[in-house]
Write an enzyme that holds these catalytic residues in place. Sequence first.
Site, PDB file in Angstrom:
ATOM      1  N   ASP A  98       0.840  -1.200   0.000  1.00 56.51           N
ATOM      2  CA  ASP A  98       0.000   0.000   0.000  1.00 56.51           C
ATOM      3  C   ASP A  98       0.877   1.253   0.000  1.00 56.51           C
ATOM      4  O   ASP A  98       1.963   1.249  -0.604  1.00 56.51           O
ATOM      5  CB  ASP A  98      -0.913  -0.035   1.240  1.00 56.51           C
ATOM      6  N   HIS A 107      -3.533   5.882   3.704  1.00 62.07           N
ATOM      7  CA  HIS A 107      -4.372   4.739   3.362  1.00 62.07           C
ATOM      8  C   HIS A 107      -3.848   3.442   3.963  1.00 62.07           C
ATOM      9  O   HIS A 107      -4.606   2.645   4.548  1.00 62.07           O
ATOM     10  CB  HIS A 107      -4.415   4.665   1.833  1.00 62.07           C
ATOM     11  N   SER A 145     -11.375  -1.042  -0.326  1.00 60.06           N
ATOM     12  CA  SER A 145     -10.082  -1.011   0.354  1.00 60.06           C
ATOM     13  C   SER A 145     -10.220  -1.339   1.828  1.00 60.06           C
ATOM     14  O   SER A 145      -9.280  -1.819   2.460  1.00 60.06           O
ATOM     15  CB  SER A 145      -9.440   0.370   0.221  1.00 60.06           C
TER      16      SER A 145
END
Length: 818
Positions: free
Chosen positions: A225, A276, A458
Amino acid sequence: MIRRLALLGLLGFTACTIFDDDEPSTPPASGTVQGALTPFQGQSAGAGITRAPLLEEAGARNLSRAVASALAAKGVLRTGYPTTPLPAHESVITGEAIVRFDEANLPVETVLARVRAAGYRAVHKGHISEHLHVIRYEPTGVQAQSGAQGTASVRALTSAEHTSLVQKLSAAPGVRYAESNLRVKAFAVPNDPLYSRQWHYPNMNLPAAWDITTGLDSMVVAVVDTGIVRHPDLDARVIPGMDLISDPTNAGDGNGVDNDPTDMGKDSPNGGSSFHGTHVAGTIGALSNNGLGVAGVTWKGKLQPVRVLGASGGSLADIAAGMNWAAGGSVPGVPANPTPARVINLSLGGTGTVPQSLQELVNQGVERGSIFVIAAGNENQNATNTFPCNMQNVICVGSVRFNGKRSSFSNYGAPVDVMATGGQTSEDRNGDSYPDGVLSTLPDARNQPGYDWYNGTSMAAPHVAGIVALMLAVNPALTSAQVETILKETADTSSQCTEGCGAGLVNAQAAVLRAKGTTGPDAAPKLGVSTTQLSFAGSGSQQLTVRNVGGGTLQASVSVTGSQASAVSVSSRTLSIDAYKSVPLTVNVNPGSLPNGNYVAQLTLRATTGTGSADVLVKFRVGASQDKDAVIAFAYKDLFGEWKVDDAGVALVPASGGYSYSLKLPPRSYYALATIDDDEDNEFFEEGERVGFWRDATQMESIEVKTEQLVKDVSFTLVPYRSTEEEPAAVVGQPCTSNSQCGTAGLCVTAASGYPGGYCTKDCLESACPAGSRCYANTAGTSAYCYATCSGMGTQGTCRTGYFCYDDGTGSGACDIP
């Protein structure tokens, strides 16, 4: 990809003239953008909402007195609590009693002489303290049976015999009291204060899975990520990883590939940071049961950050290298991974056919024992053309919202294997006044450790990655294909959809049991529910998931209670549920001619075969005022990199029109954002007001407008901009003598009302309970109050002295008097 709510670079828009009495002229060359906004509709959203008339009708002008009176009244039971602390058919060890003698240190012979009962043999089982003794009674004069293990009584005591013996013991001279010995199980529910906000875990039956395993210390889960930042709820589980972003400009750290996978941020279009990977990592493995923040799906094991996404996203090459390195493959010029990951999470994706290079690397990783879990994507389209979801030998995960149905943004279709909770931040279907997003670890606006809600596939994928880690903890020999098969065969089929939602919503307990190889009907049937609270704005229907978290077949009854029970109906009054399966129960609300206000009713679910009970609070609002109009703005950057909004780029989006809009704009690349002036002070994009961006409430994405072309469905949600770390400290459940000790709008139920030391609570009919507490109703269905959540159900657990942790049916508990 999911991108975080970012306001700082856009606040300058509030200085622009938003409204103009004259309709702006159409530019000579323009394109058209159309869409609709979906404002968050929380239980407390909107103006002019009146309190339910109950208190006025009862003549209760003082809310504190009303609460104290309600809680003190006999028969007022909080939602989810059984009618007795531990029902005999669930917990009593028949024939065993705990006896409290007035005298200390009595000899065993003396104790046995005092507890003699005709027709029974008394056996001293042990001491608890100098006054407490454990006694077991066995019938005498019954036929005995000899065998290899010795002699055993053929007949066990009946429940009536047991009750009679305990009553006689209580009346014996020198005995202060006697009570049944109970079989108590300390359920594995974490004590993290924000766990009560993580509705997404009970929806996938995770608490029942934690009773089987909380993970394996040696398990490694890689997060491919944006990298991970330091966070006290993650640091102890993060092991060395790798930064595989080859372009120094994209990496933002002054170099290319290195061994520092720290997220450098600045990946949002306005220069903000999504962090994220930190959010994804928190869902997989935030430190759990540590009294801090949120809980992770796994409580043990290691998190390995593999950074492949930077300020401009990620290249296929970098992502492929990251997947390869995480799985233990060789990446020339990069040190080998000393701890290859068994589970690899990729909450990322692109559009196109499957790259052969990527497929080869996945195949090789799977052969080495790795399992790849992939997000399906957030474009509300068929995932056939979305990679890496559309690859072979991966587990592709779509997203469901609170009610178990597909999130509006989630991709779908044949590549999707299973669904998991990814949320829907435009909704508040459990009525806790917070968006139904996934709560996890993030830095706050001051770059300090915090927590926030995201929604997206996600967020769904890391739930499955964590569940796969739990499955491997009980059976490390499982292959990727076996894990995928188990997840599909044990999924809740009620979450399937016509568009293609794979096998349905993952069921963590059933998957872990199947992995362990113990899915037979050995355990007794036991009832569980996905939530203890449903919320409605006017009439409508929702789906409640009712589970059998035990073996055999569970039979259960469903009833509706409360003064407003006539407004609530259910699809069935009786349920039959196979072992470790679930069924949907449709709950309908039709307020009829009720006057404006907020109301509650209660669903009561009871096992008629097996054990377990649950009460579900149903909150509904009648006569909410017309919602406020929204303002939409289309922003762009000029040649100097400054944000601009032209007169043609702003518009009022009326609530009366269903928040639909159509706007003509000069050709260029735009970013869309919208807000509602909830406090009506003519200031926009303020803290606490509903705000959203295209593509969704946590992501910004550009929109290309071309001459005489139509861009359709630029639709997104508006959610309250607020963060949990700014909440006042939770005081629910703490001792008190006055309301002032219980925080803002807090209420103190005093010792005089039967609550030793006092008990802080809060009316939650219209507002949210503080972190670390949940909203429960009385059996009359006329009021709702906050109770402290707890772990260690069936005991004092984490409740303060004198209070008891009751199972509420979701795998969580709440503190109340015993």
